[in-house]
Design an enzyme around this catalytic site. Structure first.
Site, PDB file in Angstrom:
ATOM      1  N   HIS A 121     130.093  71.923  95.058  1.00  0.00           N
ATOM      2  CA  HIS A 121     129.031  71.249  95.816  1.00  0.00           C
ATOM      3  C   HIS A 121     128.748  69.922  95.094  1.00  0.00           C
ATOM      4  CE1 HIS A 121     124.842  70.665  97.205  1.00  0.00           C
ATOM      5  NE2 HIS A 121     125.108  71.519  98.179  1.00  0.00           N
ATOM      6  N   ASP A 198     127.606  77.667  88.547  1.00  0.00           N
ATOM      7  CA  ASP A 198     126.688  77.354  89.644  1.00  0.00           C
ATOM      8  C   ASP A 198     126.637  78.597  90.533  1.00  0.00           C
ATOM      9  OD1 ASP A 198     125.667  76.717  92.103  1.00  0.00           O
ATOM     10  OD2 ASP A 198     126.854  74.898  92.382  1.00  0.00           O
ATOM     11  N   LYS A 224     117.689  80.359  98.688  1.00  0.00           N
ATOM     12  CA  LYS A 224     118.884  80.932  99.311  1.00  0.00           C
ATOM     13  C   LYS A 224     118.889  82.455  99.186  1.00  0.00           C
ATOM     14  CE  LYS A 224     121.734  76.875  98.254  1.00  0.00           C
ATOM     15  NZ  LYS A 224     121.902  76.219  99.546  1.00  0.00           N
TER      16      LYS A 224
END
Ligand code: PLP
Length: 405
Positions: A121, A198, A224
């Site tokens: 990302h 991550d 999330k």
């Protein structure tokens, strides 16, 4: 799991979009929030709002206890060895920036190398690129194979005496691939190199055990994983956090301040400058309880069933279907294109039929480049999605594909 009962905790799922029942399949971007977590936010504002760590009055002590209670809960959730290693941030992005700026800023020099992967990302690319321009470090990139797995042979070949750091995702937000983080960490450690993982896309679906992974740093976002927006966690091994300089200066992170000399607070507060989102942090506790009460493996198994059912139907029933990321054991994320249709047109038309999917580059432009596309459509699942959602999605998708085609 009783999904109908679970859905009762999410009034938003009853919304109608253009007269159609909402089918929310944008869970990778952010999941919806159950009433128990929303209630914790409301309670925080209506019963215990006071600034943390600063007061001797009851409300402040209660607010502080709620925040520190979440720290203890996160420590258990990720199996860290101490609450000193759990730092609250605004999210994964801030956590990665913290490590890049503090660790990289203090310990990297010109010519040093950081290994990332092509599936990262932007929030695990750009913080390192800032060091590229500031210090002159170099970024080396692990490629992927045809199913969307990291090429570990190339990864091993990227190490040299200049390698100072590895930073990779646990799960890809586009391909769904779950990376073998233990193996990645072990390889880096055999070269004496620390690793940041991550975990933004792993925390909602996978058991996290930072001790088992032997991760040096691990980052994730509450929004999330059924939690509030604006809260995240950075786990860091004590030995690194103690060596690292503060990331931001301000209140909370100091021991004493004078114009001659300022000393910093002990861990974890050294990295928590300013007033945190203490209400959100308290609600993260509820989100973790919620996930663990349902069982992370039960959530993943349910999502997996939806993933397999929908993937099979998409491949069988939609001519020209291309799915990006087919690695075994992937998370419940389906990125796709149909023929030459533009991802944006598909997303817009699906929305008109009540289907919320994401379109575009998904903050992963280097990956889009590697896949040879500009963008994709992404459907992703959470615990409250049902086979009925998948069927509605399929009906809408076939209609849109026929209209565009
Ligand atoms: N890393 C990955 C893999 C992600 O999917 C995301 C968000 O989509 C992030 C990092 C950034 O997370 P946040 O915006 O919550 O900081």
């Amino acid at each position: 799991m009783d999904i109908a009962k679970i859905r009762e905790e999410y009034p938003i799922l009853q919304r109608k979009i253009y007269g159609h029942q909402l089918v929310y399949l944008d869970n990778t971007a952010t999941s919806q929030t159950p009433d128990c977590v929303v209630d914790a936010v409301v309670r925080g504002y209506t019963t215990t709002k006071a600034n943390v760590h600063r007061g001797v009055h009851t409300l402040s002590m209660e607010a502080t206890e709620l925040q520190e209670g979440t720290r203890r809960r996160v420590k258990e959730f990720i199996n860290a060895s101490s609450t000193d290693e759990v730092i609250f941030t605004r999210g994964t992005t801030e956590a990665i920036n913290l490590v890049a700026a503090s660790y990289g800023g203090a310990f990297f020099k010109e010519g040093d190398e950081v290994i990332l992967s092509v599936m990262e990302h932007h929030s695990n690319i750009v913080p390192w690129q800032l060091l590229e321009s500031r210090i002159g470090i170099k970024i080396r990139v692990i490629p992927i194979n045809s199913v969307g797995e990291l090429d570990l042979d190339v990864y091993r070949s990227l190490f040299s005496e200049k390698t100072r750091f590895v930073s990779v995702c646990h799960a890809s937000n586009v391909l769904g691939t779950v990376n073998p983080v233990k193996e990645i960490v072990a390889e880096a450690h055999s070269h004496g190199v620390p690793v940041l993982i991550d975990g933004a896309q792993a925390a909602p679906h996978l058991k996290i055990d930072v001790t088992d992974f032997d991760a040096d740093f691990y980052a994730f976002s509450a929004h999330k994983m059924y939690g509030p927006a604006g809260v995240g966690v950075l786990y860091g091994k004590r030995k690194w956090l103690e060596m690292m300089p503060p990331y931001q200066g301000g209140g909370e992170m100091i021991e004493t301040v004078s114009f001659e000399r300022t000393t910093f607070a002990a861990l974890p507060y050294k990295f928590e400058a300013g007033t945190p989102d203490f209400v959100g942090i308290a609600a993260l506790h509820k989100a973790i309880d919620y996930m663990e009460n349902l069982g992370v493996e039960n959530i993943a198994a349910h999502e997996h069933e939806l993933l397999e059912y929908t993937t099979r139907r998409m491949m069988e029933e939609v001519p020209g279907m291309r799915i990006f990321g087919t690695a075994p054991g992937k998370c419940a994320i389906i990125s796709f294109l149909v023929g030459n249709e533009h991802h944006y047109d598909m997303g817009m038309l699906l929305d008109k039929l009540g289907i919320a999917v994401r379109t575009g580059h998904h903050c992963a432009q280097p990956l889009m480049h590697a896949l040879g596309v500009e963008g994709v459509v992404r459907a992703s699942f959470a615990v409250y999605n049902t086979i009925d959602d998948c069927d509605r999605f399929m009906t809408a998708l076939k209609r849109v594909a026929a209209m565009l085609g």
